[in-house]
Write an enzyme that holds these catalytic residues in place. Structure first.
Site, PDB file in Angstrom:
ATOM      1  N   LYS A   1      -3.638   4.319   5.553  1.00  0.00           N
ATOM      2  CA  LYS A   1      -3.592   2.864   5.788  1.00  0.00           C
ATOM      3  C   LYS A   1      -2.267   2.466   6.428  1.00  0.00           C
ATOM      4  O   LYS A   1      -2.229   1.613   7.315  1.00  0.00           O
ATOM      5  CB  LYS A   1      -3.749   2.108   4.462  1.00  0.00           C
TER       6      LYS A   1
ATOM      7  N   TYR B   1     -13.766   7.918   4.436  1.00  0.00           N
ATOM      8  CA  TYR B   1     -15.177   8.156   4.753  1.00  0.00           C
ATOM      9  C   TYR B   1     -15.449   8.197   6.259  1.00  0.00           C
ATOM     10  O   TYR B   1     -16.604   8.203   6.677  1.00  0.00           O
ATOM     11  CB  TYR B   1     -16.047   7.064   4.103  1.00  0.00           C
TER      12      TYR B   1
ATOM     13  N   ASP C   1      -7.529  -4.780   0.413  1.00  0.00           N
ATOM     14  CA  ASP C   1      -8.400  -3.987  -0.441  1.00  0.00           C
ATOM     15  C   ASP C   1      -9.638  -3.741   0.384  1.00  0.00           C
ATOM     16  O   ASP C   1     -10.180  -4.665   1.003  1.00  0.00           O
ATOM     17  CB  ASP C   1      -8.732  -4.688  -1.758  1.00  0.00           C
ATOM     18  N   SER C   2     -10.040  -2.492   0.455  1.00  0.00           N
ATOM     19  CA  SER C   2     -11.143  -2.172   1.340  1.00  0.00           C
ATOM     20  C   SER C   2     -11.965  -1.066   0.724  1.00  0.00           C
ATOM     21  O   SER C   2     -11.524  -0.371  -0.189  1.00  0.00           O
ATOM     22  CB  SER C   2     -10.618  -1.757   2.720  1.00  0.00           C
TER      23      SER C   2
ATOM     24  N   PHE D   1      -9.299   8.925   8.141  1.00  0.00           N
ATOM     25  CA  PHE D   1      -9.188   9.359   6.748  1.00  0.00           C
ATOM     26  C   PHE D   1     -10.361   8.779   5.967  1.00  0.00           C
ATOM     27  O   PHE D   1     -11.182   8.036   6.505  1.00  0.00           O
ATOM     28  CB  PHE D   1      -7.851   8.908   6.146  1.00  0.00           C
TER      29      PHE D   1
ATOM     30  N   SER E   1       0.847  -1.194   0.000  1.00  0.00           N
ATOM     31  CA  SER E   1       0.000   0.000   0.000  1.00  0.00           C
ATOM     32  C   SER E   1       0.877   1.236   0.000  1.00  0.00           C
ATOM     33  O   SER E   1       1.966   1.228   0.577  1.00  0.00           O
ATOM     34  CB  SER E   1      -0.896   0.023   1.234  1.00  0.00           C
ATOM     35  N   SER E   2       0.387   2.286  -0.654  1.00  0.00           N
ATOM     36  CA  SER E   2       1.088   3.570  -0.610  1.00  0.00           C
ATOM     37  C   SER E   2       0.216   4.613   0.069  1.00  0.00           C
ATOM     38  O   SER E   2       0.552   5.790   0.108  1.00  0.00           O
ATOM     39  CB  SER E   2       1.405   4.048  -2.034  1.00  0.00           C
ATOM     40  N   ASN E   3      -0.929   4.184   0.619  1.00  0.00           N
ATOM     41  CA  ASN E   3      -1.885   5.099   1.231  1.00  0.00           C
ATOM     42  C   ASN E   3      -1.405   5.452   2.647  1.00  0.00           C
ATOM     43  O   ASN E   3      -1.328   4.594   3.517  1.00  0.00           O
ATOM     44  CB  ASN E   3      -3.254   4.397   1.277  1.00  0.00           C
TER      45      ASN E   3
ATOM     46  N   ASP F   1      -1.966  -2.222 -10.714  1.00  0.00           N
ATOM     47  CA  ASP F   1      -3.213  -1.865 -11.389  1.00  0.00           C
ATOM     48  C   ASP F   1      -4.337  -2.686 -10.779  1.00  0.00           C
ATOM     49  O   ASP F   1      -4.279  -3.918 -10.778  1.00  0.00           O
ATOM     50  CB  ASP F   1      -3.128  -2.173 -12.895  1.00  0.00           C
TER      51      ASP F   1
END
Length: 200
Positions: free
Chosen positions: A13, A156, A69-70, A154, A8-10, A40
């Site tokens: 997260k 929602y 994945d969320s 972060f 992940s690069s978020n 991708d």
């Protein structure tokens, strides 16, 4: 200590995962620190996308890889924003625009029809060709508020009111959120799977 790469690069997260994995006995390295780009996300389900991300990171790093994945699925919108939660409003990761769009879509929808859940699917691959990935899934049920509340977290978090609570996720402290959240619950399940595998 086993080294694994986190696919992940978020930044939101990564912060959550580092807190959730602090005492896991795993040495978790974010893929960004190894110069690995995002995969991708061409899957049609959360499971497929998590597998794609984990395989991409494992291939590029040669290490075991953990991917999540969320997203947020809203009953009234037939599961939208779903897979497209991060880019619901068009731009990737623009939380304010995503929240504004969601509130517009639900404008005038009564409270009892604003049900929603966060879902997290975690995939752990031992290597890129691992035929038996460990997969864990969790859901966090609640409903969508009519306006955002709170500044924590972060995505929602400001518009999601978890079942049984009076605070939005963005109003909760990190420790409570990490214990209740879809990501926290999925990690608990993943730990159980890891333990079962070691004892098998």
């Amino acid at each position: 200590m086993q080294r694994i790469v986190l696919a992940s690069s978020n930044p939101g997260k990564l912060k959550e995962f580092s807190a959730l994995l602090a005492d896991s006995g795993l040495d978790v390295i974010p893929q960004t620190s190894l110069g690995i780009s995002d995969a991708d996300e061409t899957g049609l389900t959360f499971v497929e996308n998590a597998l794609l991300k984990a395989r991409h990171a494992a291939q590029a790093s040669g290490l075991p890889a953990l991917a999540d994945d969320s997203g947020l699925c809203v009953d009234h919108l037939h599961g939208a924003p779903g897979l497209y939660s991060a880019r619901y409003s068009g731009g990737h990761g623009d939380a304010a625009a995503n929240n504004a769009k969601l509130l517009r879509e639900l404008d005038g929808v009564p409270t009892d029809q604003r049900g929603a859940f966060f879902i997290c699917v975690l995939v752990l691959l031992q290597h890129a060709d691992d035929p038996a990935p460990l997969i864990a899934e969790a859901r966090w049920h609640g409903r969508i508020l009519t306006e955002g509340r709170g500044t924590g977290g972060f995505g929602y978090n400001p518009v999601f009111l978890p079942e049984g609570y009076e605070q939005s996720v963005a109003e909760m402290d990190d420790a409570l959120k990490n214990r209740l959240s879809h990501r926290g619950q999925a990690l608990v399940k993943l730990h159980e799977r890891l333990r079962e595998r070691h004892h098998a």
